[in-house]
Design an enzyme around this catalytic site. Sequence first.
Site, short mmCIF file in Angstrom:
data_model
loop_
_atom_site.label_atom_id
_atom_site.label_comp_id
_atom_site.label_asym_id
_atom_site.label_seq_id
_atom_site.Cartn_x
_atom_site.Cartn_y
_atom_site.Cartn_z
N GLN A 29 -6.07 -36.01 -0.67
CA GLN A 29 -5.61 -36.08 0.71
C GLN A 29 -5.80 -37.53 1.15
O GLN A 29 -6.81 -38.14 0.83
CB GLN A 29 -6.42 -35.14 1.60
CG GLN A 29 -5.92 -35.08 3.01
CD GLN A 29 -6.66 -34.03 3.83
OE1 GLN A 29 -6.06 -33.27 4.55
NE2 GLN A 29 -7.97 -34.00 3.75
N SER A 195 -12.91 -36.19 2.84
CA SER A 195 -12.33 -34.86 2.97
C SER A 195 -12.84 -34.01 1.81
O SER A 195 -13.23 -34.53 0.76
CB SER A 195 -10.80 -34.94 2.92
OG SER A 195 -10.25 -33.65 2.80
N THR A 196 -12.82 -32.71 1.99
CA THR A 196 -13.12 -31.81 0.88
C THR A 196 -11.87 -31.02 0.51
O THR A 196 -11.98 -29.99 -0.14
CB THR A 196 -14.24 -30.84 1.26
OG1 THR A 196 -13.94 -30.25 2.54
CG2 THR A 196 -15.57 -31.55 1.38
N HIS A 197 -10.70 -31.50 0.89
CA HIS A 197 -9.46 -30.80 0.62
C HIS A 197 -8.87 -31.26 -0.71
O HIS A 197 -7.79 -31.83 -0.77
CB HIS A 197 -8.46 -31.05 1.75
CG HIS A 197 -8.95 -30.53 3.07
ND1 HIS A 197 -8.34 -30.84 4.26
CD2 HIS A 197 -9.98 -29.73 3.39
CE1 HIS A 197 -8.98 -30.26 5.26
NE2 HIS A 197 -9.98 -29.58 4.75
N ASN A 198 -9.58 -31.01 -1.78
CA ASN A 198 -9.08 -31.33 -3.12
C ASN A 198 -8.07 -30.28 -3.53
O ASN A 198 -8.21 -29.09 -3.22
CB ASN A 198 -10.23 -31.34 -4.12
CG ASN A 198 -11.25 -32.40 -3.80
OD1 ASN A 198 -11.18 -33.50 -4.31
ND2 ASN A 198 -12.19 -32.09 -2.92
#
Length: 203
Positions: A29, A195-198
């Site tokens: 992201q 972010s942790t939206h991998n």
Amino acid sequence: MRLLLLSGIGRPYDPATGKGVVGRNYAYQTTSSVSMFFDDAVMNPFIGAGALGQCIDDFNGDNFDHAPHGFIGGGVIGTYSTGGRQIQNRPVPPGTPRWGAGWKRAVSRSYLRNAAVVVQGSSYSQPGAFLDLDPTYADPHGRKLLRMTFDFTANDLRMSHFLSDRAAEIARAMGPRQIVENRRLAPYSVVPYQSTHNTGGAV
């Protein structure tokens, strides 16, 4: 990923051949933000909820014409109020001393009078971004650690800079005393939280 590889379910990704089930198609992201510091506006950052915010979706996906801008993709521009944690949330403007009386004055002045416009943009899968088992490093039990190979592409950065400019326009219209643009730059680093939206890593 380790469980899939060691149990024989699927094949590890081989970046030399581009073959394999597990590890390819990794994406992330592309984030950026604009911080604002006000003189009189009181934001009360401690009032909020985990997912409280407002977003502008006009520049997301195919909601706009990309052709004049030289990139594909897009993202959302938003502002969020997730609760100003007293220890975690201490935004101060550039030039503030790192400690001492000057730092305390800046924290006291800025805590109630800051806000941010945040960009969360796309990151497309590419052959050069993948996950595999590290050939050198292992955990204390001897199991190979997951290795990530990734960086932002030129397309990611063009998209991010376009959206960052729109976020800065919004921030200037709000009339803050000071604006700080936190633009997305390469190379990618895992050190600052983003972010942790991998996404991706398996087909």
